[in-house]
Design an enzyme around this catalytic site. Structure first.
Site, PDB file in Angstrom:
ATOM      1  N   ASP A  57      -9.382   5.935  -2.100  1.00 13.80           N
ATOM      2  CA  ASP A  57      -8.310   6.265  -2.896  1.00 13.80           C
ATOM      3  C   ASP A  57      -8.884   7.099  -4.200  1.00 13.80           C
ATOM      4  O   ASP A  57     -10.036   7.223  -4.386  1.00 13.80           O
ATOM      5  CB  ASP A  57      -7.278   5.389  -3.162  1.00 13.80           C
ATOM      6  CG  ASP A  57      -7.995   4.246  -4.251  1.00 13.80           C
ATOM      7  OD1 ASP A  57      -9.409   4.364  -4.491  1.00 13.80           O
ATOM      8  OD2 ASP A  57      -7.034   3.597  -4.857  1.00 13.80           O
ATOM      9  N   TYR A  78      -5.891   6.787   3.829  1.00 11.39           N
ATOM     10  CA  TYR A  78      -6.130   6.006   3.019  1.00 11.39           C
ATOM     11  C   TYR A  78      -5.504   4.583   3.472  1.00 11.39           C
ATOM     12  O   TYR A  78      -6.207   3.528   3.420  1.00 11.39           O
ATOM     13  CB  TYR A  78      -5.780   6.250   1.644  1.00 11.39           C
ATOM     14  CG  TYR A  78      -5.609   5.169   0.813  1.00 11.39           C
ATOM     15  CD1 TYR A  78      -6.588   4.367   0.181  1.00 11.39           C
ATOM     16  CD2 TYR A  78      -4.222   4.623   0.579  1.00 11.39           C
ATOM     17  CE1 TYR A  78      -6.364   3.108  -0.309  1.00 11.39           C
ATOM     18  CE2 TYR A  78      -4.205   3.210  -0.136  1.00 11.39           C
ATOM     19  CZ  TYR A  78      -5.258   2.864  -0.822  1.00 11.39           C
ATOM     20  OH  TYR A  78      -5.156   1.593  -1.253  1.00 11.39           O
ATOM     21  N   GLU A 108       0.700  -1.365  -0.078  1.00  9.10           N
ATOM     22  CA  GLU A 108       0.040  -0.011   0.263  1.00  9.10           C
ATOM     23  C   GLU A 108       0.951   1.260   0.149  1.00  9.10           C
ATOM     24  O   GLU A 108       0.644   2.242  -0.745  1.00  9.10           O
ATOM     25  CB  GLU A 108      -0.925  -0.050   1.313  1.00  9.10           C
ATOM     26  CG  GLU A 108      -1.990  -1.274   1.075  1.00  9.10           C
ATOM     27  CD  GLU A 108      -3.148  -0.573  -0.250  1.00  9.10           C
ATOM     28  OE1 GLU A 108      -2.956   0.186  -0.720  1.00  9.10           O
ATOM     29  OE2 GLU A 108      -3.793  -1.751  -0.353  1.00  9.10           O
TER      30      GLU A 108
END
Length: 356
Positions: free
Chosen positions: A151, A133, A50
């Site tokens: 996102d 996020y 991520e």
DNA sequence: AAGACGGGGTT
DNA sequence: AACCCAGTCTT
């Protein structure tokens, strides 16, 4: 536009979430950091991927992710690595503060959390490099917690699904609220990945593939999909100019220096250069005493987030006993590969080697 | 609230 | 070559 409060319960059959999950189960992309169906994702893998995927495409991240896992199989291994090794492995991915924060985060998890990632959004949010996020994504994907993952893909899907005409970034709170209404309690991680996958592969910025979209019949914006989400116009980029010095010793060694820890390309290596200036002629004096100095033909161009850069390259020769200044060192060409060189600096190296 | 911060893909 | 994309931190 459908009112959020009229939406089907996201945990009920036929809801947008239900249909996105069904689509995900049918077409799930196999990605290096994604667990097999039914298996638990490794929080370290989820976190690492991520962070890498922030501002960066799946195709670019793939090889970097594999190399990081080979070098550092666990968060403790990453925490034990020197920062320069991490920056070297990150070179080319961009946004180098991510690499510095990645390392800082690994050290925090190793030293303050016994090497175990915290499993709540709030706790994750306190870690370096983890914002709204990423905290939500890790909580959902690695720990199965319901979290509202927003996102750029999710923003685009929501803007179209609910025909939100207000431009970003002003519409961000509204899009987040809509994403919240759509998020189910069950299978939170799969749902988050389902929406982001739809955004990346079907509900694309240009030429969206509405004909194969699993929720096209629910979409209020399908007739104007390509125009959504609207964005505020961005200011145009100025051009800065500079001179980079390719400084060669008689034995072939070339001078490189380490950039300061913070700011643009922080901590990365570079051939020394003048300041990069927008409205003036750049300085042409190299940082060491030279025998001669020859401008090479052509320039190196590179575009950063907020400015264009145009660099002239000056080839300089120095005496064999020339000392490297503070933060600089001599590097033989066969060791260039050991340097943490961002893309613009690799362009300089290529240009200088080709010409010289 | 606004700006800093890379690099790759598309047109 | 110009344009598009887009999380987190800092100021």
């Amino acid at each position: 536009m459908p009112k959020a409060q009229e939406l089907a319960d996201p945990d009920s059959p036929g809801s947008a979430a239900d249909r996105l999950l069904a689509w995900y189960d049918r077409s799930r992309r196999r990605l290096p950091w994604r667990s097999d169906p039914g298996e638990c994702a490794d929080p370290y893998h989820v976190w690492l991927s991520e962070i890498m995927l922030q501002q960066t495409t799946v195709a670019t991240v793939g090889p970097y992710f594999q190399r990081f896992l080979e070098k550092w199989p666990t968060v403790e291994a990453l925490a034990a690595a020197p920062l320069d090794d991490v920056l070297h492995a990150w070179a080319g991915l961009g946004y180098y503060a991510r690499a510095r924060n990645l390392h800082k985060c690994a050290r925090t998890v190793a030293s303050s959390h016994n090497g175990v990632f915290p499993d709540t959004e709030d706790a994750l949010l306190t870690l370096p490099g983890i914002g709204r996020y990423t905290a939500a994504a890790v909580a959902a994907i690695a720990f199965g917690r319901r979290a509202v993952v927003v996102d750029g893909n999710v923003e685009r899907v929501m803007a179209r699904l609910f025909r939100v005409g207000e431009p970003l970034p002003d519409s961000k709170p509204a899009l987040t609220a809509l994403a919240d209404k759509c998020t189910p309690t069950a299978r939170a991680g799969d749902y988050a990945q389902a929406v982001m996958d739809v955004g990346a592969t079907i509900c694309t910025p240009k030429r969206p593939k509405c004909t194969i979209c699993p929720i096209v019949d629910l979409c209020a914006g399908r007739d104007i999909a390509e125009t959504l989400p609207a964005r505020k116009p961005k200011p145009q980029k100025p051009t800065r100019r500079g001179v980079a010095f390719w400084i060669v010793r008689p034995d072939g060694a070339v001078l490189f220096r380490r950039r300061t820890e913070s700011g643009l390309l922080g901590g990365m290596m570079e051939p020394p250069s003048s300041d990069w200036v927008a409205d003036a002629e750049p300085e042409t004096a190299p940082p060491v005493e030279t025998i001669d100095q020859t401008p090479l033909v052509g320039t190196v161009r590179h575009t950063f987030t907020h400015f264009h850069l145009e660099l002239a390259i000056h080839h300089c020769r120095v005496e064999g006993d020339t000392e490297a200044p503070q933060d600089a060192r001599w590097v033989m060409p066969d060791r260039f590969g050991d340097l943490a060189l961002p893309t613009v600096m690799k362009k300089i190296v290529r240009h200088a080697m080709k010409a010289g």
